[in-house]
Design an enzyme around this catalytic site. Structure first.
Site, PDB file in Angstrom:
ATOM      1  N   GLU A  98       0.838  -1.191   0.000  1.00  0.00           N
ATOM      2  CA  GLU A  98       0.000   0.000   0.000  1.00  0.00           C
ATOM      3  C   GLU A  98       0.877   1.246   0.000  1.00  0.00           C
ATOM      4  OE1 GLU A  98      -3.979  -1.646   2.060  1.00  0.00           O
ATOM      5  OE2 GLU A  98      -2.518  -0.801   3.417  1.00  0.00           O
ATOM      6  N   CYS A 111       3.379   8.589   1.382  1.00  0.00           N
ATOM      7  CA  CYS A 111       3.873   7.687   2.413  1.00  0.00           C
ATOM      8  C   CYS A 111       4.190   6.355   1.742  1.00  0.00           C
ATOM      9  CB  CYS A 111       2.781   7.545   3.476  1.00  0.00           C
ATOM     10  SG  CYS A 111       3.216   6.450   4.813  1.00  0.00           S
ATOM     11  N   CYS A 118       6.666  -6.531   7.746  1.00  0.00           N
ATOM     12  CA  CYS A 118       7.740  -5.950   8.561  1.00  0.00           C
ATOM     13  C   CYS A 118       8.231  -6.999   9.552  1.00  0.00           C
ATOM     14  CB  CYS A 118       7.212  -4.732   9.322  1.00  0.00           C
ATOM     15  SG  CYS A 118       8.506  -3.859  10.244  1.00  0.00           S
ATOM     16  N   CYS A 122       6.341  -4.525  16.236  1.00  0.00           N
ATOM     17  CA  CYS A 122       5.925  -3.573  17.271  1.00  0.00           C
ATOM     18  C   CYS A 122       4.475  -3.906  17.633  1.00  0.00           C
ATOM     19  CB  CYS A 122       6.037  -2.134  16.751  1.00  0.00           C
ATOM     20  SG  CYS A 122       7.739  -1.704  16.323  1.00  0.00           S
ATOM     21  N   CYS A 125       1.307  -1.972  16.032  1.00  0.00           N
ATOM     22  CA  CYS A 125       1.302  -1.716  14.575  1.00  0.00           C
ATOM     23  C   CYS A 125       0.744  -2.925  13.840  1.00  0.00           C
ATOM     24  CB  CYS A 125       2.724  -1.428  14.109  1.00  0.00           C
ATOM     25  SG  CYS A 125       2.846  -1.194  12.323  1.00  0.00           S
ATOM     26  N   CYS A 344      -1.651   5.760   9.883  1.00  0.00           N
ATOM     27  CA  CYS A 344      -0.423   5.134  10.408  1.00  0.00           C
ATOM     28  C   CYS A 344      -0.741   3.816  11.087  1.00  0.00           C
ATOM     29  CB  CYS A 344       0.226   5.995  11.473  1.00  0.00           C
ATOM     30  SG  CYS A 344       0.590   7.633  10.958  1.00  0.00           S
TER      31      CYS A 344
END
Ligand code: SAH
Length: 370
Positions: A98, A111, A118, A122, A125, A344
């Site tokens: 994305e 962005c 990832c 975290c 997230c 985010c």
């Protein structure tokens, strides 16, 4: 016997100026070819070698044999009520990422994602909860900017990309070469010519890579701090167990010293009753003393299965006030694009996880969140 496969063509989007100069040297061509090619591809957005009129005919024919310019393609795009636009881009290998465009008066921020998923996990997230597949190539990273620049022109949408933030999916410093080449093109005067101050790499803090970056780049740095002490940061940002806060701050000081007039942006996600007390704000004030800083408070964006809630607005305002009174420039990030999953920590793309065995894909392949 099987016929021998023709050698794969080089995707020229993978090369920044230096890499392209080296590639042309291997073809026996002078180094100024790199600038010519970069202008055709990134400024004029011409991808057909035959139309590159300042290259001789034999070279154009040679390029068509050995090279190609391959962009990601859009599977779909959505525009949120507040004008944020999100594209799901299809990559080789059946995965998708994305990329999000955030228009504002007088500027437009793109962005970009740097990895498929990832590896850092975290806890607040959604990308991190989803697992990791692979690094994106430089072509796939700068391809997001190229693709969106082109879409904004052809679709007649107002706005253009003036800023890029590496705040999409992935940890950019875990994909050093791809991110460096892509960001070099973003600031190259013959490519996108963005100011170094308007290209921001956001990292959870891979300390050795931060020292390396300070040697080779001057782009802006944002650091996902999220906690003022190691005990809490270990929990929220697990890479902290490997690179604790003191080491991270030393690497950041080094980056600042080598980058004149640069302030580090500290990102701090506001989690209700987790990291948002007056005591946390005071600890943050002490921690960052002496480092040229800006603090960006991010209201937590929820996603399915999230174990946190955002701090209420009054708490965020009070936290911001404490930091401001201590002399820190402090802003609260506006949540935009959340109705299309573009805010985010909400980016999930379409990732086949290769890392965490616990998470299994649904029977019909991974879910695509619209
Ligand atoms: N890996 C990089 C880029 C990640 S995304 C990094 O860690 O900096 C950019 C920012 O969004 C980071 O500061 C990240 O911590 C934050 N973020 C992640 N999930 C979030 C969520 N659910 N709500 C608000 N911010 C989030």
């Amino acid at each position: 016997m099987a016929a021998r496969e023709p050698p794969a063509k080089a995707n020229l989007l993978n090369f920044d100026r230096q890499a392209l100069q080296e590639w042309f040297a291997q073809l026996g061509e002078p180094s100024f070819r790199a600038v010519q090619l970069i202008k055709w591809i990134h400024q004029r957005r011409i991808f057909d070698f035959d139309r590159m009129t300042d290259l001789g005919k034999p070279l154009r024919a040679r390029l068509a044999e050995v090279a190609e310019i391959r962009l990601p393609s859009a599977a779909f795009d959505r525009t949120s009520a507040d004008g944020v636009r999100k594209w799901l881009l299809t990559l080789d290998g059946g995965n998708a990422i994305e990329t999000v465009f955030i228009p504002e008066p007088g500027r437009g921020t793109l962005c970009v994602s740097s990895q498929l998923g990832c590896p850092l996990a975290c806890t607040f997230c959604s990308t991190g909860q989803q697992g990791f597949n692979r690094n994106l190539s430089a072509a796939e990273i700068v391809g997001q900017l190229l693709f969106v620049t082109q879409s904004l022109e052809t679709d007649g949408i107002t706005g253009r990309v003036t800023n890029v933030v590496f705040m999409g999916m992935g940890e950019p410093l875990a994909n050093f070469t791809g991110v460096l080449r892509a960001s070099n093109l973003m600031v190259d005067e013959h490519a996108y010519n963005l100011s170094r101050r308007r290209v921001t790499l956001s990292t959870a803090g891979i300390v050795p890579a931060l020292y390396r970056l300070a040697e080779v780049s001057r782009i802006s740095l944002a650091v996902s701090l999220h906690a003022p002490d190691d005990a809490l940061r270990d929990e929220l940002v697990p890479i902290n167990r490997k690179y604790p806060i003191a080491e991270l701050l030393a690497a950041c000081r080094n980056y600042s010293e080598r980058t004149p007039h640069h302030r580090i942006t500290w990102e701090y996600v506001m989690l209700d009753a987790v990291n948002d007390t007056d005591g946390h704000a005071q600890a943050l004030v002490r921690l960052l003393k002496g480092i040229p800083s800006k603090i960006n408070l991010i209201p937590f964006n929820a996603f399915p299965g999230a174990r946190y809630r955002s701090s209420p607005p009054q708490r965020i305002a009070r936290f911001a006030g404490l930091l401001q009174r201590a002399g820190y420039i402090t802003t609260v990030r506006k949540t935009r694009g959340d109705d299309i999953g573009g805010a985010c920590g909400q980016l999930v793309g379409q990732v086949r996880n290769r890392m965490r065995r616990l998470r299994t894909d649904p029977p019909h392949g991974p879910m695509v969140r619209a």
